[in-house]
Design a protein around this motif. Sequence first.
Motif, PDB file in Angstrom:
ATOM      1  N   UNK A 117       1.969 -10.968 -38.096  1.00  0.00           N
ATOM      2  CA  UNK A 117       0.746 -10.179 -38.245  1.00  0.00           C
ATOM      3  C   UNK A 117       0.141 -10.303 -39.642  1.00  0.00           C
ATOM      4  N   UNK A 118       0.991 -10.579 -40.629  1.00  0.00           N
ATOM      5  CA  UNK A 118       0.498 -10.768 -41.998  1.00  0.00           C
ATOM      6  C   UNK A 118       0.303 -12.246 -42.318  1.00  0.00           C
ATOM      7  N   UNK A 119       0.372 -13.072 -41.297  1.00  0.00           N
ATOM      8  CA  UNK A 119       0.244 -14.507 -41.501  1.00  0.00           C
ATOM      9  C   UNK A 119      -1.171 -14.932 -41.832  1.00  0.00           C
ATOM     10  N   UNK A 120      -1.348 -16.232 -42.039  1.00  0.00           N
ATOM     11  CA  UNK A 120      -2.637 -16.766 -42.477  1.00  0.00           C
ATOM     12  C   UNK A 120      -3.725 -16.605 -41.412  1.00  0.00           C
ATOM     13  N   UNK A 121      -3.360 -16.726 -40.134  1.00  0.00           N
ATOM     14  CA  UNK A 121      -4.309 -16.482 -39.027  1.00  0.00           C
ATOM     15  C   UNK A 121      -3.573 -15.717 -37.940  1.00  0.00           C
ATOM     16  N   UNK A 122      -3.432 -14.414 -38.076  1.00  0.00           N
ATOM     17  CA  UNK A 122      -2.600 -13.648 -37.133  1.00  0.00           C
ATOM     18  C   UNK A 122      -3.160 -13.695 -35.715  1.00  0.00           C
ATOM     19  N   UNK A 123      -2.340 -14.045 -34.771  1.00  0.00           N
ATOM     20  CA  UNK A 123      -2.785 -14.137 -33.380  1.00  0.00           C
ATOM     21  C   UNK A 123      -3.247 -12.776 -32.865  1.00  0.00           C
ATOM     22  N   UNK A 124      -2.599 -11.700 -33.311  1.00  0.00           N
ATOM     23  CA  UNK A 124      -2.916 -10.378 -32.762  1.00  0.00           C
ATOM     24  C   UNK A 124      -4.335  -9.918 -33.121  1.00  0.00           C
ATOM     25  N   UNK A 125      -4.947 -10.590 -34.115  1.00  0.00           N
ATOM     26  CA  UNK A 125      -6.315 -10.235 -34.503  1.00  0.00           C
ATOM     27  C   UNK A 125      -7.366 -11.073 -33.780  1.00  0.00           C
ATOM     28  N   UNK A 126      -6.949 -12.056 -33.020  1.00  0.00           N
ATOM     29  CA  UNK A 126      -7.905 -12.972 -32.396  1.00  0.00           C
ATOM     30  C   UNK A 126      -8.442 -12.418 -31.074  1.00  0.00           C
ATOM     31  N   UNK A 127      -9.625 -12.909 -30.671  1.00  0.00           N
ATOM     32  CA  UNK A 127     -10.198 -12.553 -29.376  1.00  0.00           C
ATOM     33  C   UNK A 127      -9.287 -13.014 -28.243  1.00  0.00           C
ATOM     34  N   UNK A 128      -8.632 -14.162 -28.444  1.00  0.00           N
ATOM     35  CA  UNK A 128      -7.746 -14.690 -27.407  1.00  0.00           C
ATOM     36  C   UNK A 128      -6.602 -13.719 -27.110  1.00  0.00           C
ATOM     37  N   UNK A 129      -6.084 -13.081 -28.133  1.00  0.00           N
ATOM     38  CA  UNK A 129      -4.995 -12.115 -27.933  1.00  0.00           C
ATOM     39  C   UNK A 129      -5.493 -10.907 -27.139  1.00  0.00           C
ATOM     40  N   UNK A 130      -6.648 -10.401 -27.533  1.00  0.00           N
ATOM     41  CA  UNK A 130      -7.215  -9.241 -26.823  1.00  0.00           C
ATOM     42  C   UNK A 130      -7.462  -9.590 -25.356  1.00  0.00           C
ATOM     43  N   UNK A 131      -8.012 -10.783 -25.119  1.00  0.00           N
ATOM     44  CA  UNK A 131      -8.297 -11.218 -23.750  1.00  0.00           C
ATOM     45  C   UNK A 131      -7.008 -11.395 -22.941  1.00  0.00           C
ATOM     46  N   UNK A 132      -5.983 -11.958 -23.576  1.00  0.00           N
ATOM     47  CA  UNK A 132      -4.722 -12.215 -22.867  1.00  0.00           C
ATOM     48  C   UNK A 132      -4.075 -10.911 -22.412  1.00  0.00           C
ATOM     49  N   UNK A 133      -4.081  -9.907 -23.284  1.00  0.00           N
ATOM     50  CA  UNK A 133      -3.477  -8.613 -22.925  1.00  0.00           C
ATOM     51  C   UNK A 133      -4.305  -7.917 -21.849  1.00  0.00           C
ATOM     52  N   UNK A 134      -5.637  -7.996 -21.990  1.00  0.00           N
ATOM     53  CA  UNK A 134      -6.521  -7.362 -20.999  1.00  0.00           C
ATOM     54  C   UNK A 134      -6.456  -8.066 -19.641  1.00  0.00           C
ATOM     55  N   UNK A 135      -6.059  -9.306 -19.635  1.00  0.00           N
ATOM     56  CA  UNK A 135      -5.954 -10.102 -18.397  1.00  0.00           C
ATOM     57  C   UNK A 135      -4.879  -9.553 -17.468  1.00  0.00           C
ATOM     58  N   UNK A 136      -3.960  -8.776 -17.998  1.00  0.00           N
ATOM     59  CA  UNK A 136      -2.846  -8.197 -17.243  1.00  0.00           C
ATOM     60  C   UNK A 136      -2.138  -9.270 -16.405  1.00  0.00           C
ATOM     61  N   UNK A 137      -1.595 -10.294 -17.081  1.00  0.00           N
ATOM     62  CA  UNK A 137      -0.995 -11.401 -16.318  1.00  0.00           C
ATOM     63  C   UNK A 137       0.257 -10.969 -15.566  1.00  0.00           C
ATOM     64  N   UNK A 138       0.536 -11.706 -14.490  1.00  0.00           N
ATOM     65  CA  UNK A 138       1.807 -11.535 -13.778  1.00  0.00           C
ATOM     66  C   UNK A 138       2.909 -12.334 -14.463  1.00  0.00           C
ATOM     67  N   UNK A 139       2.509 -13.432 -15.066  1.00  0.00           N
ATOM     68  CA  UNK A 139       3.430 -14.289 -15.816  1.00  0.00           C
ATOM     69  C   UNK A 139       2.781 -14.613 -17.150  1.00  0.00           C
ATOM     70  N   UNK A 140       3.538 -14.487 -18.241  1.00  0.00           N
ATOM     71  CA  UNK A 140       3.024 -14.821 -19.572  1.00  0.00           C
ATOM     72  C   UNK A 140       3.945 -15.856 -20.217  1.00  0.00           C
ATOM     73  N   UNK A 141       3.343 -16.931 -20.732  1.00  0.00           N
ATOM     74  CA  UNK A 141       4.072 -17.984 -21.446  1.00  0.00           C
ATOM     75  C   UNK A 141       3.617 -17.920 -22.900  1.00  0.00           C
ATOM     76  N   UNK A 142       4.534 -17.621 -23.805  1.00  0.00           N
ATOM     77  CA  UNK A 142       4.170 -17.484 -25.222  1.00  0.00           C
ATOM     78  C   UNK A 142       4.796 -18.624 -26.020  1.00  0.00           C
TER      79      UNK A 142
END
Length: 674
Positions: A79-104
Motif C-alpha cells: 500500500x505504501x509502494x510506488x504504485x499501490x494497487x489498492x489505489x487504482x481504479x482496477x482494484x475498485x472495479x475488481x472488488x465491486x465485480x464480486x467475482x466467484x473466482x479471483x486470481x491474484x
Amino acid sequence: MRTKKRNIFIVTLLLSMMLHLEITAQQTITKIACIGDSVTAGYLLANPSAESYPSQLQILMGNQYEVKNFGHSGATLLKKGSTPYFKTEKCIEAIAYRPDIAIIHLGLNDTDPRNWANYREDFDADYSWLIDSLRKQNPAVKIYICKMTPIFNEHPRFKSGTRDWFWQIQEHISSIAKANKVSLIDLHEKLYNRPDLFPDALHPTKEGATILAQTVYGNITKDFGGLQLAPVFTDNMVLQRDQPILIYGNANGGKNVEIAFDNQKKNVIANEYGKWKAAFPAMKSGGTHQITIASNGKNIVLKNILIGDVWFCSGQSNMEFTLEKSENGIAEVKKALNNKTLRLFNYKAIEETDDKAWDSITLQKTNQLQYFSGKWAVSDSISAKDFSAIAYYFGKNIAQEENVPIGLIQVAVGGSPIESWIDRYTFEHDDKIVDALTNWRKSDFIMPWVRSRADVNLKDAKNPKQRHPYSPCYNFEAGVSNFTNFPIKGIIWYQGESNAHNIELYEHLMPVLVQSWRQAWGASLPFYYVQLSSIDRPTWPLFRDAQNRIQKQIPNSGMAVSMDYGDATNVHPIRKKQIADRLALLALKNTYGKAIIANGPQAVKAIQKGEKILISFSNAKQLSTANKKELIGFELVTEKGFRIESSATIIGNEVRIQIPKDEKIKTILYAWKP
C-alpha cells in the motif's frame, strides 16, 4: 370441461416455469477476476485484449465463465509502494465485480528498492487486506494467489537487489496463502527455464501468456491432461537397488492413481497440481519385474524391469563418442547382446551441433526444451552401437564385477561448455558467473569456438533470445532435470574441452556443478570424471593440472587419467575402453568397497640433495614406465623461468633427476607438453 381446461393451463404454466428455470440455470455465469500488474494487463503484447493471459484463459474456460482483466501496469501489492494497487481504479472495479473466482498475481514491482527495502514488513498484512476485501463482497469467492513469474538477469536491478528480494517475496506469498487459507498457483515453475519468452526480462510474450493461461486453467479445473509418467519410466528400465523405489508422474488433480509393483499395490491421490508419487520399499537386485499404473480408466504397463545400479553419464563429445566408432568398437557391438543385464537410456538430441544452420522446427523445439528424447533399451547391437563408448565399457565392468544389473543414462552434448550443465538458480546466485547469462553469445566467459558454432546453428533464428545447448543452464533444464527425482548410484563425467580457454574459471565451476547436481538429487553422489587427454593445444597441460587439483576439492570424487591414450591431432581419441576401465576401478574401489588399486602413482614431495632432486610417490609398490623403457617427460623450471628438459631415473619408489650445474630450480613439471 372448465376444470379440465384449468388443469391443462396449470400444467402448461408449471412446464413453462420449469423450462425458464432450466434456461436461467444454464445461463448462470461464473465470474473470474484476474488481478495483477503489467504481466496480467498484457504489457508488451501486440493485442493485449486478445493475447493477455486473462483473454486466453477466457477461451480455455468456455462460455460458462466470464474472465475479466483487472491488471494495472506498475502496480505494487504494498500500500505504501510506488504504485499501490489498492489505489487504482482496477482494484475498485475488481472488488465491486464480486467475482466467484479471483486470481491474484502481484509482487513483481515490490522488488523495486523504493518498495521492498522500505516496507517489506507490511507485505503480508497488505496482501491479507486484498484477500479480505474480496471476501467481504462475496464470502463464497474462491481465491488463488500466485507465485510470481520470473525476473531474469538482464533486468537492470537484478544484481542490485531484485534477485534477492524476488525470492524473499516468493517465500512470503507461500506463507500468505497458508495463513489466509487460499490456494496457491505456481506461475514461476514453467517459465523459469524459458528466458526466450521474456524480451525485456520481465514481461512474457504471447506464448508465455499462453503458458500462464494453461497453468491457471489447470489449477481451476484440475485438468492436467490425465495420467502421465515422467520420461524416465519406460519398458526395460533399471531401478536403483537398496533405495526406496519411487514411481511418479502427473494426473488430473484429486484423481486416484493405483500403482501395482509385482504383487505390491499403492493408491495415491494426485495433488492440487496434478502431481503424484508412490514409494515402494527398497529392494535387492534379482528377478524381472512389471509395474502397472492406472487412473481414471487409463492403464500404463511397464515390462522387463530390473533392480540394480543406475549411473548417470554426462559431458560433451568424448562422453557422447559412440561405441561403434571406438577402437575395436564394431567387434564389441556384435557382442553387446551378451550383456543382458546392461540397460541403456540414450537421451538423444534432435539435432547435432554440427557446422550448419538449424531449421525452424529445431529452433522452436529447442526453445521449448524438447531437444532430447529417448527410452530404456536392452543392450544389443542396435542400442549399443550409438551409445557412449565410455559409459558402455564402464557399465559392463561394474555389471561383471558386482554381478548386478546396471542401468546407464546418457545425456551428453558435443561441444557443450560446463556452463550449460549448471542449474539456473545456482548460476544466478554466483556473482562470478551470473553475467555470463547476459548475451552469452558475446560473453568472454564462453569459449570463442563455442560461441561461433552456436552462431552457425542459430543463423536463421528470429528470436534474439533463442536457446541453444551451449547456452548457460540449457542442458540442465532440458536434460538433467528430467532425471533428478530418479534415484541413482552415481555420476560419470567427461567434459572440459570447451572450457580449456579459462582454467581459473573452470576450477571454480567444476565444484559448483557437482554441488548443484548433488543438491538436485538430494544425495552426495559419487562423481568420477575424466582428465582431458593429450592433444597439441597449449592450455591443456595446465588445464589437466587444474583437474587434478579439483578432485581434492570435491569430496567423494575421483579422476581417471587419459593423457597416455590421447591423440596429438584429434580431440576425440578412439581408445575409450582403457579410460572406462579406469573410471570403473575408481567406482569399484571407492563406491563398491573393493580391495583394489584404483589410482596410479601420485607425487607426494620433492627434496633436493646435492645436485639431485628426489621425488617420492604414494600408490607406488614398484615404480616403472608403462613400456619398461626410458623415463621421459620431466622438465625443470629455473628461478629465471627457463624450462629445461631433464633425464630422470627410477630408484625403488623414487624418481631422481639430475640438476644442471649452477641452476636454481623452483618447479618440476611432468608431462607438461600438450
